[in-house]
Design an enzyme around this catalytic site. Structure first.
Site, PDB file in Angstrom:
ATOM      1  N   SER A 102       0.991  -1.380  -0.035  1.00  0.00           N
ATOM      2  CA  SER A 102      -0.028  -0.001  -0.177  1.00  0.00           C
ATOM      3  C   SER A 102       0.860   1.384  -0.091  1.00  0.00           C
ATOM      4  O   SER A 102       2.222   1.059   0.147  1.00  0.00           O
ATOM      5  CB  SER A 102      -0.833   0.055   1.212  1.00  0.00           C
ATOM      6  OG  SER A 102      -1.716   0.995   1.297  1.00  0.00           O
ATOM      7  N   ARG A 131      -0.529  -4.386  -6.580  1.00  0.00           N
ATOM      8  CA  ARG A 131      -1.641  -4.954  -6.069  1.00  0.00           C
ATOM      9  C   ARG A 131      -2.924  -4.215  -6.592  1.00  0.00           C
ATOM     10  O   ARG A 131      -2.905  -2.858  -6.746  1.00  0.00           O
ATOM     11  CB  ARG A 131      -1.696  -4.669  -4.630  1.00  0.00           C
ATOM     12  CG  ARG A 131      -2.561  -5.544  -3.729  1.00  0.00           C
ATOM     13  CD  ARG A 131      -2.808  -6.900  -3.801  1.00  0.00           C
ATOM     14  NE  ARG A 131      -3.709  -7.538  -2.824  1.00  0.00           N
ATOM     15  CZ  ARG A 131      -5.048  -7.872  -3.345  1.00  0.00           C
ATOM     16  NH1 ARG A 131      -5.276  -7.597  -4.600  1.00  0.00           N
ATOM     17  NH2 ARG A 131      -5.622  -8.347  -2.423  1.00  0.00           N
ATOM     18  N   THR A 168      -7.237   1.821   4.604  1.00  0.00           N
ATOM     19  CA  THR A 168      -6.643   0.838   5.878  1.00  0.00           C
ATOM     20  C   THR A 168      -7.473   1.359   7.138  1.00  0.00           C
ATOM     21  O   THR A 168      -7.728   0.450   7.837  1.00  0.00           O
ATOM     22  CB  THR A 168      -5.321   1.209   6.130  1.00  0.00           C
ATOM     23  OG1 THR A 168      -4.424   1.115   5.025  1.00  0.00           O
ATOM     24  CG2 THR A 168      -4.725   0.486   7.082  1.00  0.00           C
ATOM     25  N   CYS A 224      -0.493  -7.212 -16.613  1.00  0.00           N
ATOM     26  CA  CYS A 224       0.062  -8.016 -15.610  1.00  0.00           C
ATOM     27  C   CYS A 224       1.371  -7.302 -15.349  1.00  0.00           C
ATOM     28  O   CYS A 224       2.306  -7.143 -15.909  1.00  0.00           O
ATOM     29  CB  CYS A 224       0.327  -9.347 -16.037  1.00  0.00           C
ATOM     30  SG  CYS A 224       0.893 -10.416 -14.751  1.00  0.00           S
ATOM     31  N   CYS A 278       3.897 -14.689 -10.418  1.00  0.00           N
ATOM     32  CA  CYS A 278       2.764 -13.812  -9.966  1.00  0.00           C
ATOM     33  C   CYS A 278       2.965 -13.045  -8.563  1.00  0.00           C
ATOM     34  O   CYS A 278       3.545 -13.898  -8.043  1.00  0.00           O
ATOM     35  CB  CYS A 278       1.570 -14.934  -9.961  1.00  0.00           C
ATOM     36  SG  CYS A 278       0.119 -14.317  -9.207  1.00  0.00           S
ATOM     37  N   CYS A 294      -1.479  -9.989  -7.409  1.00  0.00           N
ATOM     38  CA  CYS A 294      -2.344  -8.757  -7.502  1.00  0.00           C
ATOM     39  C   CYS A 294      -3.821  -8.666  -7.591  1.00  0.00           C
ATOM     40  O   CYS A 294      -4.430  -7.715  -7.540  1.00  0.00           O
ATOM     41  CB  CYS A 294      -1.649  -7.770  -8.395  1.00  0.00           C
ATOM     42  SG  CYS A 294      -1.935  -8.066 -10.211  1.00  0.00           S
ATOM     43  N   CYS A 323      -5.537  -9.587 -13.323  1.00  0.00           N
ATOM     44  CA  CYS A 323      -5.944 -10.235 -14.428  1.00  0.00           C
ATOM     45  C   CYS A 323      -7.539 -11.059 -14.259  1.00  0.00           C
ATOM     46  O   CYS A 323      -8.265 -11.033 -15.128  1.00  0.00           O
ATOM     47  CB  CYS A 323      -5.112 -11.618 -14.766  1.00  0.00           C
ATOM     48  SG  CYS A 323      -4.759 -12.645 -13.181  1.00  0.00           S
TER      49      CYS A 323
END
Lengths: 259, 634
Positions: free
Chosen positions: B132, B381, B417, B578, B603, B606, B609
């Site tokens: 984040s 992400r 958050t 991606c 990968c 995130c 996709c």
């Protein structure tokens, strides 16, 4: 068989993580970085647990030297099947300078204390790549030491009568060696495929004992005779130069003072 | 001509690529042919001949697509699972999950009740999959752990300067942040959220929460009455081709009175739960963005700890939502956290969020900060942008959704958050009263707790999200970014969201892409290796890794769709969106045509996709636990 096996496990930075040198160049950044059990140590634990499952040894004891966090590594070994753990507390500056010599002294002292018949270690750790602890431990104890792998293909470790039978694949076929127990064995990559530490086993492992010991209790001095002067990143790869003709090649070599 | 319904891409009868519209002749012949082919693809084979006259190399081997009870390789395998009981099981060790766990244990200790709380987390350690910006508003933390400072919470950087600007290719136009606007950051802290989550984990363990990092929740378990019974962790030891290995072991079942699902944005179990309990029938589809982030150690002379910079505009055009952040952290060394967010409702399939991010760094105002610095971390992400309009039904028998999974992010503030933590706390409080209620007569085996939704509606989360609900949708107009900023300036600043109307989003993100032939390819500059970088070296910095001998966890419902649809119509947008280079279209070994190659090991979890795939053919499932990125304080 009432043999007891001591397995050393080391907590190292995970192999997939990109290492970063500390700004003061005294070492690498470890705070918050993902750590896991040294892959060779996983194989050692697996081998010890396999021996227990074959009923050739009675008890597997996992040992690790380091600060509080190594308890996670010992728990993973317990979850894979070790019976109990020993945490040798070494922290702070002592931990930063802890090397094969001190660890082998600790293991030798523990082997005598616990009356171990067999010590199985990983061949080397992926952070320092020393490949020394197994050999040093054997020398301190005056025990035979063997790697069932020694760079060749995987094989078996068995205990028959009072001897350790090791089968190694060599160029010409299979070589079977018998060595006297007690002995030190170092495990290389293709010896076995370590099992996963599954969640029910992790939960059970929380109930297994981990004893805390200090090096001083074992009569071992962990001060180091080595001093790290500086740690640097490897030099950046320079781009190569393409030349069109042999003439150019010779010219460039002359320029560089090579001929 | 053939009459094949719906999703047939290439008919085995007539070798024509048929787009999803009904064609009129010979329906029955096709459907019979399809049925015959479908019964065949149970046994493993290298090439699957499905609905297509050309062979498609087999990509997907995961058991969620090819069930094991029909697979001969699994005959006789022991499939029983070890089961354990807890009072509450929490899926996901992020801010929401850990806040819920902490609150539960606080209440249990306060009321002297025994409560077993288990948290399962797919990352190898708590915080390793957390990414984040982040600028934390401490409201929820002050409620949860008022003495956080004494306990050493890593909130080391109070915001000192707050800057907002519109970028053009060469210039930077500062925009004043008037007090009252949502992006005003006074009183907030710049944090490394991964470290904050790690600290929350330590607080939870101290209170007696059982934390199990390295174990992914792979399956939701149901009672006979349809309520949620708990979860099962992932199986281990399945080979890449889907067959069992020597080290195969079943996952474990964790049963609970109530299960809290805090998987973060676009969780894979939440996706199943939406269908199972029809949780999304009265809300808008969620809309998302992808956030890419890097950590840099910069030249000390340029370091201004506490400085918060945001920008919009270049390099995105006015109709693509997105912007950047650059935070100067105060954690010992001169560290900055910077990143770029692109709304996933973008229309141009040639857009690459990663390359937009790298390009943005070359803006003169950003480059001046980064020059002479070193990049030390990278990650990405997806995040929610739907806000109030996209909140689904949150409770169902046996379970509740918390955190970014249903999505409580305050988009103009770019903060989620604090609301995630508060939602976890409210879930914990309502669950605790239900569980400890001795006179409770539950209709279902798993507890149904609608009080959670009521508590949320009375809390500050609801007021906050309601007030900003129209800001993000206001960008869907001809003037795009500028229309949105105008709307915010006029309506939000004066009315604070009290206007009686609620604007709508545009629909599913995956439906927004225009065909490639209608769009212009974007010329991205080559990375220079000092400020901008290539994709593979970035992925290496995320520390991501997976056990290579396991079925790819990016599963395709139909292996033939990527080439037939995604590549044919949209020029393969997955190779661009991606952020980890998982999807590649490579030429077939036979020479004619392309195939999709999935590099599952890269990968970074995130979820972009699964969100953006125009055919919605990609289904992200959880890989073996401990796989994934190894973020350190991201």
């Amino acid at each position: 068989m009432s043999a007891r096996v001591l397995v050393g496990v080391k907590r190292v930075i995970d192999y997939a993580v990109k290492i970063r040198v500390k700004p003061d160049r005294t070492g690498v950044v470890t705070d918050g970085v993902k750590h896991s059990m040294n892959p060779f140590c996983e194989i050692a634990v697996e081998e010890a647990v396999k021996l227990k499952e074959k009923k050739l040894v009675k008890e597997v004891v996992a040992v690790s030297c380091g600060p509080q966090q190594v308890q996670e590594t010992i728990r993973t070994a317990l979850a894979m099947g070790a019976d109990r753990g020993i945490h040798v507390e070494v922290s702070g500056k002592d931990y930063e300078t802890l090397g094969p010599l001190q660890v082998s002294k600790i293991l030798a002292a523990l082997a005598k204390k616990e009356q171990a018949d067999l010590i199985i270690l990983g061949k080397q750790a992926i952070d320092d790549d020393c490949n020394q602890t197994g050999q040093m431990t054997a020398a301190l104890l005056d025990w035979p030491q063997r790697s069932p792998e020694d760079g060749t293909f995987a094989s078996e470790v068995n205990i028959e009568a009072d001897k350790l039978k090791v089968v190694r694949e060599i160029d010409g076929g299979l070589e079977t060696i018998k060595i006297n127990l007690p002995a030190v064995v170092t495990a290389d990559l293709r010896l076995n495929t370590p099992r996963y530490a599954t969640l029910p086993n992790i939960m059970k492992a929380k109930k297994k004992k981990i004893a805390n010991v200090k090096p001083a209790d074992l009569g071992v001095d962990v001060s180091s005779r080595l001093e790290v002067l500086k740690v640097d990143e490897p030099p950046q790869r320079q781009a190569g130069v393409k030349v069109e003709t042999v003439h150019d090649l010779v010219g460039k070599l002359k320029e560089a003072g090579r001929i | 001509m053939c009459n094949c319904m719906g999703m047939v891409l290439s008919c085995s009868v007539c070798d024509v690529i048929v787009l999803p519209f009904i064609c009129i002749f010979k329906a029955r012949r096709c459907i019979r042919a399809l049925k015959a082919v479908r019964a065949e693809h149970v046994a493993p084979q290298v090439y699957s001949t499905r609905w297509s006259s050309s062979t498609v190399p087999r990509i997907t081997t995961h058991y969620t697509v090819y069930p094991r009870d029909k697979d001969p390789r699994w005959e006789g395998m022991e499939m029983e699972r070890f089961a354990d009981e807890a009072d509450v099981v929490i899926v996901g060790g992020g801010p929401a999950g850990l806040s819920a766990a902490i609150r539960l244990k606080q209440l249990a200790n306060q009321h002297e009740k025994e409560l077993r709380v288990c948290v399962v987390e797919k990352a190898s350690q708590i915080g390793a999959h957390t990414l984040s910006g982040a600028c934390l508003e401490p409201t929820a933390l002050n409620e949860l752990i008022p003495d956080w400072k004494e306990r050493g919470a890593p909130l080391n950087t109070p915001v000192t300067e707050d800057k907002f600007a519109i970028l053009t290719e060469k210039y930077r136009i500062p925009v004043p942040i008037l007090p009252g606007l949502p992006m005003n950051n006074h009183g907030n802290y710049l944090v490394r959220l991964g470290h904050f989550v790690r600290w929350l984990g330590e607080q939870a363990e101290e209170l007696g929460v059982e934390l199990y990092p390295g174990y992914a929740a792979a399956e939701v378990l149901f009672h006979e009455d349809g309520s949620v019974k708990g979860i099962a962790t992932n199986d281990v030891g399945i080979g890449k081709d889907g067959s069992p290995k020597d080290v195969f072991e079943r996952g474990m079942e964790l049963h609970a009175k109530v299960t809290l699902f805090g998987e973060g944005c676009h969780g894979h179990l939440a996706k199943q739960l939406y269908k199972q309990f029809n949780l999304r029938e009265n809300c808008e589809p969620q809309t998302y963005a992808i956030g890419l982030k890097e950590l840099w150690v910069i030249d000390e002379k340029k370091w201004r700890p506490g400085r918060t910079e945001h920008s919009v505009g270049w390099p995105l055009n006015r109709n693509t939502y997105g912007g950047s952040f650059l935070y100067h952290l105060n954690e010992g060394e001169p560290l900055v956290a910077l990143g770029f967010v692109v709304g996933l409702d973008y229309t141009n399939p040639y857009l690459s969020p990663f390359r937009e991010f790298q390009r943005w760094k070359h803006h003169p105002s950003i480059m001046s900060t980064l020059e002479g610095g070193n990049r030390i971390a990278y990650g990405a992400r997806a995040l929610n942008e739907g806000g109030f309009q996209s909140i689904p039904k949150l409770t169902f028998p046996g379970g509740m959704l918390i955190g970014c999974s249903p999505g409580f992010m305050n988009v103009p503030k770019i903060k989620g958050t604090h609301t995630a933590m508060k939602s976890g706390m409210l879930a914990a409080e309502t669950a605790f009263s239900k569980i400890t209620d001795e006179n409770l007569q539950s209709e279902t085996a798993g507890l149904y707790i609608p009080e959670y939704k009521e508590a949320l509606e009375k809390s500050w989360i609801w007021k906050e999200l309601y007030a900003v609900r129209n800001i993000r949708p206001s960008f869907h107009n001809y003037f795009g970014l500028y229309g949105g900023m105008l709307y915010t300036g006029i309506f939000y600043w004066f009315l604070r969201g009290k206007e009686p109307w609620t604007l709508k989003h545009n629909g599913l993100d995956s439906a927004q892409l225009k065909p490639a032939k209608d769009c212009a390819p974007i010329e991205y500059p080559k990375p220079d290796g000092k400020i901008s970088f290539d994709l593979l070296s970035s992925v290496a910095l995320s520390g991501t890794n997976h056990e290579h001998d396991q079925p790819p966890h990016l599963t395709l419902k139909d292996d033939s769709v990527p080439v037939a649809q995604n590549l044919a119509i949209y020029d393969g947008p997955e190779q661009r969106f991606c952020p980890a280079g998982v999807y590649e279209y490579v030429p077939l070994e036979t020479g004619d045509g392309m195939r999709l190659q999935i590099n599952a090991q890269n990968c970074v979890h995130c979820k972009t996709c699964d969100i953006k795939d125009p055919s919605q053919n990609i289904n992200w499932v959880v890989p073996e636990g401990s796989g994934g990125p190894a973020y350190n304080g991201m």
